[in-house]
Design an enzyme around this catalytic site. Structure first.
Site, mmCIF file in Angstrom:
data_model
loop_
_atom_site.group_PDB
_atom_site.id
_atom_site.type_symbol
_atom_site.label_atom_id
_atom_site.label_comp_id
_atom_site.label_asym_id
_atom_site.label_seq_id
_atom_site.Cartn_x
_atom_site.Cartn_y
_atom_site.Cartn_z
ATOM 1 N N LYS A 31 0.854 -1.189 0.000
ATOM 2 C CA LYS A 31 0.000 0.000 0.000
ATOM 3 C C LYS A 31 0.888 1.238 0.000
ATOM 4 O O LYS A 31 1.808 1.348 0.807
ATOM 5 C CB LYS A 31 -0.896 0.013 1.241
ATOM 6 C CG LYS A 31 -1.837 1.212 1.279
ATOM 7 C CD LYS A 31 -2.799 1.123 2.452
ATOM 8 C CE LYS A 31 -2.261 1.695 3.717
ATOM 9 N NZ LYS A 31 -2.100 3.161 3.736
ATOM 10 N N ASP A 58 -3.476 4.419 -1.659
ATOM 11 C CA ASP A 58 -4.412 4.858 -0.596
ATOM 12 C C ASP A 58 -4.398 6.381 -0.487
ATOM 13 O O ASP A 58 -3.702 6.946 0.353
ATOM 14 C CB ASP A 58 -3.950 4.183 0.708
ATOM 15 C CG ASP A 58 -4.779 4.564 1.920
ATOM 16 O OD1 ASP A 58 -5.918 5.042 1.752
ATOM 17 O OD2 ASP A 58 -4.284 4.361 3.048
ATOM 18 N N LEU A 59 -5.170 7.048 -1.356
ATOM 19 C CA LEU A 59 -5.198 8.522 -1.343
ATOM 20 C C LEU A 59 -6.490 9.059 -0.736
ATOM 21 O O LEU A 59 -6.642 10.256 -0.552
ATOM 22 C CB LEU A 59 -4.994 9.072 -2.763
ATOM 23 C CG LEU A 59 -3.656 8.722 -3.421
ATOM 24 C CD1 LEU A 59 -3.559 9.334 -4.812
ATOM 25 C CD2 LEU A 59 -2.480 9.171 -2.573
ATOM 26 N N LYS A 60 -7.439 8.177 -0.454
ATOM 27 C CA LYS A 60 -8.703 8.546 0.218
ATOM 28 C C LYS A 60 -9.320 9.804 -0.387
ATOM 29 O O LYS A 60 -9.498 10.829 0.288
ATOM 30 C CB LYS A 60 -8.481 8.744 1.717
ATOM 31 C CG LYS A 60 -7.995 7.499 2.443
ATOM 32 C CD LYS A 60 -7.977 7.708 3.953
ATOM 33 C CE LYS A 60 -7.544 6.480 4.700
ATOM 34 N NZ LYS A 60 -6.118 6.165 4.559
ATOM 35 N N ASP A 63 -14.078 14.751 -2.592
ATOM 36 C CA ASP A 63 -14.277 16.082 -3.180
ATOM 37 C C ASP A 63 -15.608 16.043 -3.932
ATOM 38 O O ASP A 63 -16.367 15.072 -3.794
ATOM 39 C CB ASP A 63 -13.084 16.391 -4.120
ATOM 40 C CG ASP A 63 -12.831 17.896 -4.265
ATOM 41 O OD1 ASP A 63 -13.817 18.658 -4.399
ATOM 42 O OD2 ASP A 63 -11.663 18.305 -4.263
ATOM 43 N N THR A 114 -10.245 3.522 11.139
ATOM 44 C CA THR A 114 -10.015 2.662 12.321
ATOM 45 C C THR A 114 -9.401 3.459 13.476
ATOM 46 O O THR A 114 -9.268 2.952 14.576
ATOM 47 C CB THR A 114 -9.111 1.459 11.964
ATOM 48 O OG1 THR A 114 -8.033 1.919 11.155
ATOM 49 C CG2 THR A 114 -9.882 0.406 11.218
ATOM 50 N N ARG A 206 2.949 -0.517 10.814
ATOM 51 C CA ARG A 206 4.012 -0.494 11.812
ATOM 52 C C ARG A 206 4.336 -1.842 12.449
ATOM 53 O O ARG A 206 5.491 -2.073 12.819
ATOM 54 C CB ARG A 206 3.669 0.554 12.886
ATOM 55 C CG ARG A 206 3.880 1.965 12.381
ATOM 56 C CD ARG A 206 3.153 3.002 13.194
ATOM 57 N NE ARG A 206 1.714 2.972 12.969
ATOM 58 C CZ ARG A 206 0.858 3.839 13.485
ATOM 59 N NH1 ARG A 206 1.294 4.787 14.285
ATOM 60 N NH2 ARG A 206 -0.425 3.760 13.207
HETATM 61 O O1 C5P Z 1 0.873 1.313 10.997
HETATM 62 P P1 C5P Z 1 -0.547 0.857 10.830
HETATM 63 O O2 C5P Z 1 -0.680 -0.643 10.716
HETATM 64 O O3 C5P Z 1 -1.477 1.468 11.842
HETATM 65 O O4 C5P Z 1 -0.956 1.449 9.387
HETATM 66 C C1 C5P Z 1 -2.258 1.369 8.887
HETATM 67 C C2 C5P Z 1 -2.292 1.950 7.521
HETATM 68 O O5 C5P Z 1 -3.610 1.856 7.015
HETATM 69 C C3 C5P Z 1 -1.883 3.419 7.437
HETATM 70 O O6 C5P Z 1 -1.167 3.572 6.217
HETATM 71 C C4 C5P Z 1 -3.194 4.168 7.381
HETATM 72 O O7 C5P Z 1 -3.106 5.343 6.600
HETATM 73 C C5 C5P Z 1 -4.093 3.155 6.677
HETATM 74 N N1 C5P Z 1 -5.521 3.263 6.966
HETATM 75 C C6 C5P Z 1 -6.064 3.209 8.235
HETATM 76 N N2 C5P Z 1 -7.414 3.310 8.435
HETATM 77 C C7 C5P Z 1 -8.220 3.450 7.400
HETATM 78 C C8 C5P Z 1 -7.693 3.493 6.101
HETATM 79 C C9 C5P Z 1 -6.330 3.369 5.922
HETATM 80 O O8 C5P Z 1 -5.310 3.034 9.198
HETATM 81 N N3 C5P Z 1 -9.531 3.490 7.592
#
Ligand code: C5P
Length: 227
Positions: A31, A58-60, A63, A114, A206
Protein backbone atom coordinates in the site's frame (compact mmCIF):
# COMPACT_ATOMS: atom_id res chain seq x y z
CA UNK A 1 -9.44 -14.41 -0.65
CA UNK A 2 -7.03 -13.68 2.21
CA UNK A 3 -4.09 -11.36 1.63
CA UNK A 4 -1.73 -9.24 3.68
CA UNK A 5 -1.05 -5.76 2.29
CA UNK A 6 2.07 -4.12 3.71
CA UNK A 7 1.64 -0.34 4.20
CA UNK A 8 4.78 1.40 2.93
CA UNK A 9 4.46 4.36 5.30
CA UNK A 10 7.87 5.92 4.69
CA UNK A 11 8.97 9.48 3.84
CA UNK A 12 10.80 8.43 0.67
CA UNK A 13 11.42 5.56 -1.74
CA UNK A 14 14.68 4.10 -0.39
CA UNK A 15 13.51 2.67 2.96
CA UNK A 16 10.35 1.37 1.25
CA UNK A 17 12.41 -0.45 -1.39
CA UNK A 18 14.70 -1.81 1.33
CA UNK A 19 11.70 -3.26 3.20
CA UNK A 20 10.41 -4.86 0.00
CA UNK A 21 13.80 -6.54 -0.49
CA UNK A 22 13.90 -7.65 3.17
CA UNK A 23 10.51 -9.36 2.93
CA UNK A 24 11.37 -10.97 -0.39
CA UNK A 25 9.35 -13.01 -2.83
CA UNK A 26 6.41 -13.83 -0.53
CA UNK A 27 5.28 -10.20 -0.68
CA UNK A 28 2.48 -9.71 -3.22
CA UNK A 29 0.58 -6.55 -2.15
CA UNK A 30 1.85 -3.17 -0.96
CA UNK A 31 0.00 0.00 0.00
CA UNK A 32 1.32 3.42 -0.98
CA UNK A 33 -0.19 6.24 1.04
CA UNK A 34 -0.17 10.02 0.82
CA UNK A 35 3.20 10.52 2.52
CA UNK A 36 5.16 8.45 0.01
CA UNK A 37 3.10 9.17 -3.10
CA UNK A 38 3.18 12.95 -2.62
CA UNK A 39 6.98 12.74 -2.27
CA UNK A 40 7.88 10.23 -4.97
CA UNK A 41 4.94 10.29 -7.40
CA UNK A 42 4.29 8.07 -10.45
CA UNK A 43 7.92 7.05 -10.94
CA UNK A 44 7.81 5.18 -7.64
CA UNK A 45 4.67 3.36 -8.76
CA UNK A 46 6.57 2.30 -11.89
CA UNK A 47 9.39 0.95 -9.71
CA UNK A 48 6.91 -1.16 -7.74
CA UNK A 49 5.29 -2.41 -10.93
CA UNK A 50 8.67 -3.49 -12.30
CA UNK A 51 8.91 -5.69 -9.18
CA UNK A 52 5.56 -7.28 -10.15
CA UNK A 53 3.90 -6.11 -6.93
CA UNK A 54 0.18 -5.43 -6.64
CA UNK A 55 -0.42 -1.85 -5.54
CA UNK A 56 -3.13 -0.30 -3.37
CA UNK A 57 -2.83 3.49 -3.79
CA UNK A 58 -4.41 4.86 -0.60
CA UNK A 59 -5.20 8.52 -1.34
CA UNK A 60 -8.70 8.55 0.22
CA UNK A 61 -10.24 10.89 -2.35
CA UNK A 62 -13.07 13.12 -1.07
CA UNK A 63 -14.28 16.08 -3.18
CA UNK A 64 -17.15 17.01 -5.48
CA UNK A 65 -18.18 14.17 -7.85
CA UNK A 66 -16.68 15.77 -10.98
CA UNK A 67 -13.28 16.36 -9.36
CA UNK A 68 -13.07 12.85 -7.90
CA UNK A 69 -14.07 11.25 -11.21
CA UNK A 70 -11.37 13.23 -13.09
CA UNK A 71 -8.81 12.30 -10.40
CA UNK A 72 -9.70 8.63 -10.97
CA UNK A 73 -9.06 9.11 -14.69
CA UNK A 74 -5.54 10.27 -13.85
CA UNK A 75 -5.03 7.31 -11.54
CA UNK A 76 -6.09 4.84 -14.25
CA UNK A 77 -2.96 5.83 -16.19
CA UNK A 78 -0.74 4.78 -13.29
CA UNK A 79 -1.75 1.15 -13.59
CA UNK A 80 -2.29 0.56 -9.86
CA UNK A 81 -4.58 -2.30 -8.78
CA UNK A 82 -6.69 -0.72 -6.04
CA UNK A 83 -7.53 2.79 -4.85
CA UNK A 84 -10.08 4.43 -2.55
CA UNK A 85 -12.53 7.27 -1.90
CA UNK A 86 -14.26 8.34 1.32
CA UNK A 87 -17.83 6.99 1.50
CA UNK A 88 -18.76 10.21 3.33
CA UNK A 89 -18.36 11.97 -0.04
CA UNK A 90 -21.77 10.46 -0.86
CA UNK A 91 -23.39 8.20 -3.44
CA UNK A 92 -23.10 10.54 -6.41
CA UNK A 93 -19.37 10.99 -5.83
CA UNK A 94 -18.73 7.26 -5.35
CA UNK A 95 -20.80 6.30 -8.40
CA UNK A 96 -18.97 8.84 -10.59
CA UNK A 97 -15.62 7.41 -9.46
CA UNK A 98 -16.81 3.81 -9.91
CA UNK A 99 -17.94 4.52 -13.45
CA UNK A 100 -14.45 5.73 -14.36
CA UNK A 101 -12.64 2.87 -12.60
CA UNK A 102 -15.06 0.25 -13.94
CA UNK A 103 -13.25 -3.11 -14.28
CA UNK A 104 -9.82 -1.54 -14.73
CA UNK A 105 -9.18 -0.50 -11.13
CA UNK A 106 -10.67 -1.87 -7.91
CA UNK A 107 -12.36 1.02 -6.10
CA UNK A 108 -12.85 0.74 -2.35
CA UNK A 109 -14.79 3.09 -0.03
CA UNK A 110 -13.40 4.22 3.32
CA UNK A 111 -16.18 3.87 5.92
CA UNK A 112 -15.16 5.12 9.37
CA UNK A 113 -11.40 5.28 9.93
CA UNK A 114 -10.01 2.66 12.32
CA UNK A 115 -8.56 5.57 14.32
CA UNK A 116 -12.08 6.97 14.91
CA UNK A 117 -13.75 6.15 18.24
CA UNK A 118 -17.45 6.05 19.08
CA UNK A 119 -17.06 9.32 21.06
CA UNK A 120 -15.28 11.13 18.23
CA UNK A 121 -17.90 10.09 15.71
CA UNK A 122 -20.80 11.22 17.93
CA UNK A 123 -19.32 14.36 19.48
CA UNK A 124 -16.72 15.71 17.04
CA UNK A 125 -18.33 14.68 13.73
CA UNK A 126 -21.93 15.07 15.01
CA UNK A 127 -22.88 11.66 13.57
CA UNK A 128 -25.41 10.08 15.96
CA UNK A 129 -25.86 6.36 16.66
CA UNK A 130 -23.56 3.36 16.92
CA UNK A 131 -20.27 3.38 15.03
CA UNK A 132 -20.93 -0.13 13.72
CA UNK A 133 -24.25 1.03 12.27
CA UNK A 134 -22.57 3.98 10.55
CA UNK A 135 -19.95 1.66 9.02
CA UNK A 136 -22.66 -0.70 7.82
CA UNK A 137 -24.80 2.00 6.21
CA UNK A 138 -21.74 3.55 4.50
CA UNK A 139 -20.80 0.09 3.21
CA UNK A 140 -24.32 -0.40 1.83
CA UNK A 141 -24.09 3.00 0.12
CA UNK A 142 -20.73 1.98 -1.39
CA UNK A 143 -22.29 -1.24 -2.69
CA UNK A 144 -25.22 0.70 -4.23
CA UNK A 145 -22.64 3.00 -5.87
CA UNK A 146 -20.96 -0.03 -7.57
CA UNK A 147 -17.75 0.00 -5.54
CA UNK A 148 -15.83 -3.28 -5.14
CA UNK A 149 -15.68 -3.15 -1.36
CA UNK A 150 -14.84 -1.05 1.69
CA UNK A 151 -12.13 -0.21 4.16
CA UNK A 152 -13.44 -1.06 7.63
CA UNK A 153 -12.17 -2.57 10.87
CA UNK A 154 -11.92 -6.34 11.35
CA UNK A 155 -14.87 -6.12 13.74
CA UNK A 156 -17.30 -5.08 11.00
CA UNK A 157 -16.08 -7.26 8.10
CA UNK A 158 -18.36 -10.24 8.75
CA UNK A 159 -21.46 -8.07 9.21
CA UNK A 160 -20.70 -6.20 5.98
CA UNK A 161 -20.32 -9.49 4.07
CA UNK A 162 -23.69 -10.61 5.43
CA UNK A 163 -25.41 -7.47 4.14
CA UNK A 164 -23.43 -6.70 0.97
CA UNK A 165 -22.55 -10.23 -0.21
CA UNK A 166 -19.46 -12.42 0.00
CA UNK A 167 -17.89 -10.91 -3.13
CA UNK A 168 -17.90 -7.41 -1.60
CA UNK A 169 -14.31 -6.89 -0.41
CA UNK A 170 -13.28 -6.05 3.15
CA UNK A 171 -9.95 -4.24 3.40
CA UNK A 172 -8.96 -3.85 7.05
CA UNK A 173 -6.25 -1.73 8.67
CA UNK A 174 -5.86 -1.47 12.44
CA UNK A 175 -4.09 -4.84 12.58
CA UNK A 176 -1.75 -5.53 15.51
CA UNK A 177 -0.16 -8.70 16.90
CA UNK A 178 -1.26 -9.44 20.49
CA UNK A 179 2.08 -8.16 21.85
CA UNK A 180 2.09 -4.84 19.91
CA UNK A 181 1.18 -1.26 20.90
CA UNK A 182 -2.00 0.24 19.42
CA UNK A 183 -0.28 3.55 18.48
CA UNK A 184 -2.95 5.96 17.14
CA UNK A 185 -5.33 3.18 16.09
CA UNK A 186 -8.44 2.54 18.21
CA UNK A 187 -10.30 -0.46 16.76
CA UNK A 188 -7.40 -2.93 16.49
CA UNK A 189 -7.46 -6.70 15.96
CA UNK A 190 -4.86 -9.42 15.36
CA UNK A 191 -4.19 -11.07 11.98
CA UNK A 192 -5.66 -14.27 13.47
CA UNK A 193 -8.91 -12.46 14.34
CA UNK A 194 -8.94 -10.93 10.84
CA UNK A 195 -8.50 -14.38 9.25
CA UNK A 196 -11.35 -15.80 11.29
CA UNK A 197 -13.71 -12.89 10.67
CA UNK A 198 -14.18 -12.48 6.91
CA UNK A 199 -11.32 -10.02 6.27
CA UNK A 200 -10.10 -10.30 2.66
CA UNK A 201 -7.15 -7.90 2.92
CA UNK A 202 -5.36 -7.18 6.20
CA UNK A 203 -3.47 -3.88 5.87
CA UNK A 204 -0.44 -3.89 8.18
CA UNK A 205 2.01 -1.04 8.64
CA UNK A 206 4.01 -0.49 11.81
CA UNK A 207 3.66 -4.06 13.19
CA UNK A 208 5.79 -5.14 10.22
CA UNK A 209 7.79 -2.03 9.24
CA UNK A 210 9.02 -1.32 12.80
CA UNK A 211 9.78 -4.95 13.69
CA UNK A 212 13.32 -6.25 14.19
CA UNK A 213 12.64 -8.78 11.46
CA UNK A 214 9.93 -7.49 9.08
CA UNK A 215 10.10 -10.73 7.10
CA UNK A 216 9.36 -12.88 10.18
CA UNK A 217 6.43 -10.64 11.16
CA UNK A 218 5.07 -10.69 7.61
CA UNK A 219 5.23 -14.50 7.52
CA UNK A 220 3.60 -14.67 10.97
CA UNK A 221 0.77 -12.43 9.71
CA UNK A 222 0.21 -14.62 6.64
CA UNK A 223 0.21 -17.78 8.76
CA UNK A 224 -2.31 -16.29 11.21
CA UNK A 225 -4.53 -14.87 8.46
CA UNK A 226 -4.74 -18.04 6.44
CA UNK A 227 -5.81 -20.17 9.41
O1 C5P B 1 0.87 1.31 11.00
P1 C5P B 1 -0.55 0.86 10.83
O2 C5P B 1 -0.68 -0.64 10.72
O3 C5P B 1 -1.48 1.47 11.84
O4 C5P B 1 -0.96 1.45 9.39
C1 C5P B 1 -2.26 1.37 8.89
C2 C5P B 1 -2.29 1.95 7.52
O5 C5P B 1 -3.61 1.86 7.01
C3 C5P B 1 -1.88 3.42 7.44
O6 C5P B 1 -1.17 3.57 6.22
C4 C5P B 1 -3.19 4.17 7.38
O7 C5P B 1 -3.11 5.34 6.60
C5 C5P B 1 -4.09 3.16 6.68
N1 C5P B 1 -5.52 3.26 6.97
C6 C5P B 1 -6.06 3.21 8.23
N2 C5P B 1 -7.41 3.31 8.44
C7 C5P B 1 -8.22 3.45 7.40
C8 C5P B 1 -7.69 3.49 6.10
C9 C5P B 1 -6.33 3.37 5.92
O8 C5P B 1 -5.31 3.03 9.20
N3 C5P B 1 -9.53 3.49 7.59
Amino acid sequence: MKEVIVALDYPEANPALKLIDQIGEDLTWVKVGMQLYYKEGPKFIDQLKSKKLKIFLDLKLHDIPHTVARACESLLNLGVDMTNVHCLGGKEMMAAAAEVCSDQLQLIGVTQLTSTSQRQMNQEMSIPGELEQSVLSLASLAKESALSGVVCSSFEAALIKKHCGSEFLSVCPGIRFEEDAKDDQVRVASPKFAGENSVDFAVIGRSITKANSPKDKFLQAIAEMRI
